[in-house]
Design an enzyme around this catalytic site. Structure first.
Site, PDB file in Angstrom:
ATOM      1  N   LYS A  79       0.847  -1.204   0.000  1.00 26.10           N
ATOM      2  CA  LYS A  79       0.000   0.000   0.000  1.00 26.10           C
ATOM      3  C   LYS A  79       0.876   1.245   0.000  1.00 26.10           C
ATOM      4  O   LYS A  79       0.643   2.188  -0.747  1.00 26.10           O
ATOM      5  CB  LYS A  79      -0.920   0.005   1.227  1.00 26.10           C
ATOM      6  CG  LYS A  79      -2.060  -0.985   1.114  1.00 26.10           C
ATOM      7  CD  LYS A  79      -2.822  -1.128   2.413  1.00 26.10           C
ATOM      8  CE  LYS A  79      -3.829  -2.274   2.306  1.00 26.10           C
ATOM      9  NZ  LYS A  79      -4.442  -2.633   3.578  1.00 26.10           N
ATOM     10  N   GLN A 125      -4.791  -1.482   9.530  1.00 23.43           N
ATOM     11  CA  GLN A 125      -4.566  -2.820   8.988  1.00 23.43           C
ATOM     12  C   GLN A 125      -5.123  -3.880   9.945  1.00 23.43           C
ATOM     13  O   GLN A 125      -4.791  -3.887  11.133  1.00 23.43           O
ATOM     14  CB  GLN A 125      -3.060  -3.039   8.743  1.00 23.43           C
ATOM     15  CG  GLN A 125      -2.736  -4.354   8.077  1.00 23.43           C
ATOM     16  CD  GLN A 125      -3.335  -4.488   6.678  1.00 23.43           C
ATOM     17  OE1 GLN A 125      -3.222  -3.589   5.848  1.00 23.43           O
ATOM     18  NE2 GLN A 125      -3.999  -5.605   6.418  1.00 23.43           N
ATOM     19  N   ASP A 175     -11.608   2.636   3.189  1.00 20.88           N
ATOM     20  CA  ASP A 175     -11.904   1.207   3.039  1.00 20.88           C
ATOM     21  C   ASP A 175     -13.405   0.981   2.807  1.00 20.88           C
ATOM     22  O   ASP A 175     -13.815  -0.065   2.337  1.00 20.88           O
ATOM     23  CB  ASP A 175     -11.508   0.454   4.321  1.00 20.88           C
ATOM     24  CG  ASP A 175     -10.181  -0.276   4.168  1.00 20.88           C
ATOM     25  OD1 ASP A 175      -9.801  -0.563   3.020  1.00 20.88           O
ATOM     26  OD2 ASP A 175      -9.538  -0.551   5.200  1.00 20.88           O
TER      27      ASP A 175
END
Ligand code: NAD
Length: 302
Positions: free
Chosen positions: A54, A98, A121
């Site tokens: 990422k 995460q 997200d």
């Protein structure tokens, strides 16, 4: 017949180039770049490799990328305070925590503490609601389903009036992609059926699909005879079925298989995604797109 391969790696490059161009333009015109913070708790090797990917992608695109690594024993209160800090930070447009988090931390509580307007997200209940309403309400479609929809659209598959069958009803893939495909508008307008472990005639439903999206996590679940000739098959499944020695690096790597019997299915389908190299590369790509979108919302140009 051999199906057209829908390659996530190629579509990823196109989208990342588009994002990169837009980032440059916004920087010139507004003097800002998208800001993305990645919060990693502990040292889970799989999490470290996701986060590294990422970060690399965000760097390539010219984002302001902040990596915030925290020890395994951080308390829930401390993590909530950290989220609050980034919620208030104007240079940050996307906050990514995460998963998985250590057992002593309530994941739901943490994810729900993220400002919905920075939840790139798309997992916050506010964003789930916005997705359900559809149209201009939608801010951040969750990344894997958003990637699936991009793949379908960019490979020229007609979605309007199409029978879409989704195998799996998870909150991160099955439910959101089903919801996205029933919406009014381009790239959707489909008739959607969702099947799952309690479905009576899985094969019968799959056979009707013009577009079959499989996200079950069961290697080879979908048999070639379940596929309608000419259908578009999107295999989301990523299953580790063994290990091999990589010819490139000489190191041990996982053997990955999808939820569809690929070799046989490609002789029947019209188009199909491979595993690996299909849906996988799209998720981080869409995360970058959502972070750019978040900045555009902030600037009032979305
Ligand atoms: P999940 O386990 O949360 O959900 C799986 C769903 O499939 C469940 O709703 C279940 O009802 C259904 N299912 C399972 N076995 C079935 C069967 N035999 N018949 C019918 N339905 C069945 O999984 P998930 O998080 O949605 O992920 C699914 C797969 O997609 C996994 O292999 C995962 O690794 C992969 N995945 C890939 C990406 C990516 O490539 N970026 C992202 C997310 C998930």
């Amino acid at each position: 017949m051999t199906a057209k391969l829908i390659k996530g790696t190629e579509i990823r490059e196109k989208i990342l180039n588009e994002v990169e161009e837009e980032v440059k333009k916004i920087k010139e015109e507004h003097g800002v770049v998208p800001g993305l913070v990645t919060i990693l708790v502990g040292e889970n090797p799989a999490s470290i490799s996701y986060v590294t990917l990422k970060i690399k992608t965000a760097d390539r695109l010219g984002f302001n990328e902040v990596q915030d690594n925290q020890p395994e024993d951080i308390s829930e209160e401390e993590l909530l305070a950290l989220i609050d800090k980034y919620n208030k930070d104007d240079a940050i447009h996307g906050i990514l925590v995460q998963l998985p988090l250590p057992k002593h931390i309530d994941e739901k509580k943490i994810l729900n503490a993220i400002d919905p307007d920075k939840d790139v997200d798309g997992f916050h209940p506010v964003n789930v609601g916005r997705l359900m309403i559809g149209g201009s309400e939608v801010r951040f479609p969750p990344c894997t389903p958003a990637g699936i929809q991009e793949m379908i659209v960019r490979s020229g598959v007609e979605t309007e009036g199409a029978e879409v069958v989704v195998v799996g009803r998870s909150n991160i893939v099955g439910k959101p992609i089903a919801n996205m495909m029933i919406q009014k508008g381009p790239g959707a307008n489909s008739t959607v059926t969702v099947v799952h472990t309690r479905t009576k005639d899985l094969a019968g439903h799959c056979k009707r699909a013009d577009i079959l999206v499989v996200a079950a996590g069961v290697p080879g679940l979908v048999k070639p005879e379940w596929i309608k000739p000419g259908a578009c098959v999107i295999d989301v499944g990523v299953n580790r079925v063994g290990e091999k020695i990589s010819e490139k690096t000489g190191k041990k790597v996982a053997i990955l298989k999808g939820d569809v019997d690929f070799d046989a299915a490609k002789e029947i389908a019209g188009s199909i995604t491979p595993v690996p190299g299909g849906v996988g590369p799209m998720t981080i790509t869409m995360l970058m797109k959502n972070t750019l979108k978040s900045l555009k919302f902030r600037l009032g140009i979305a």
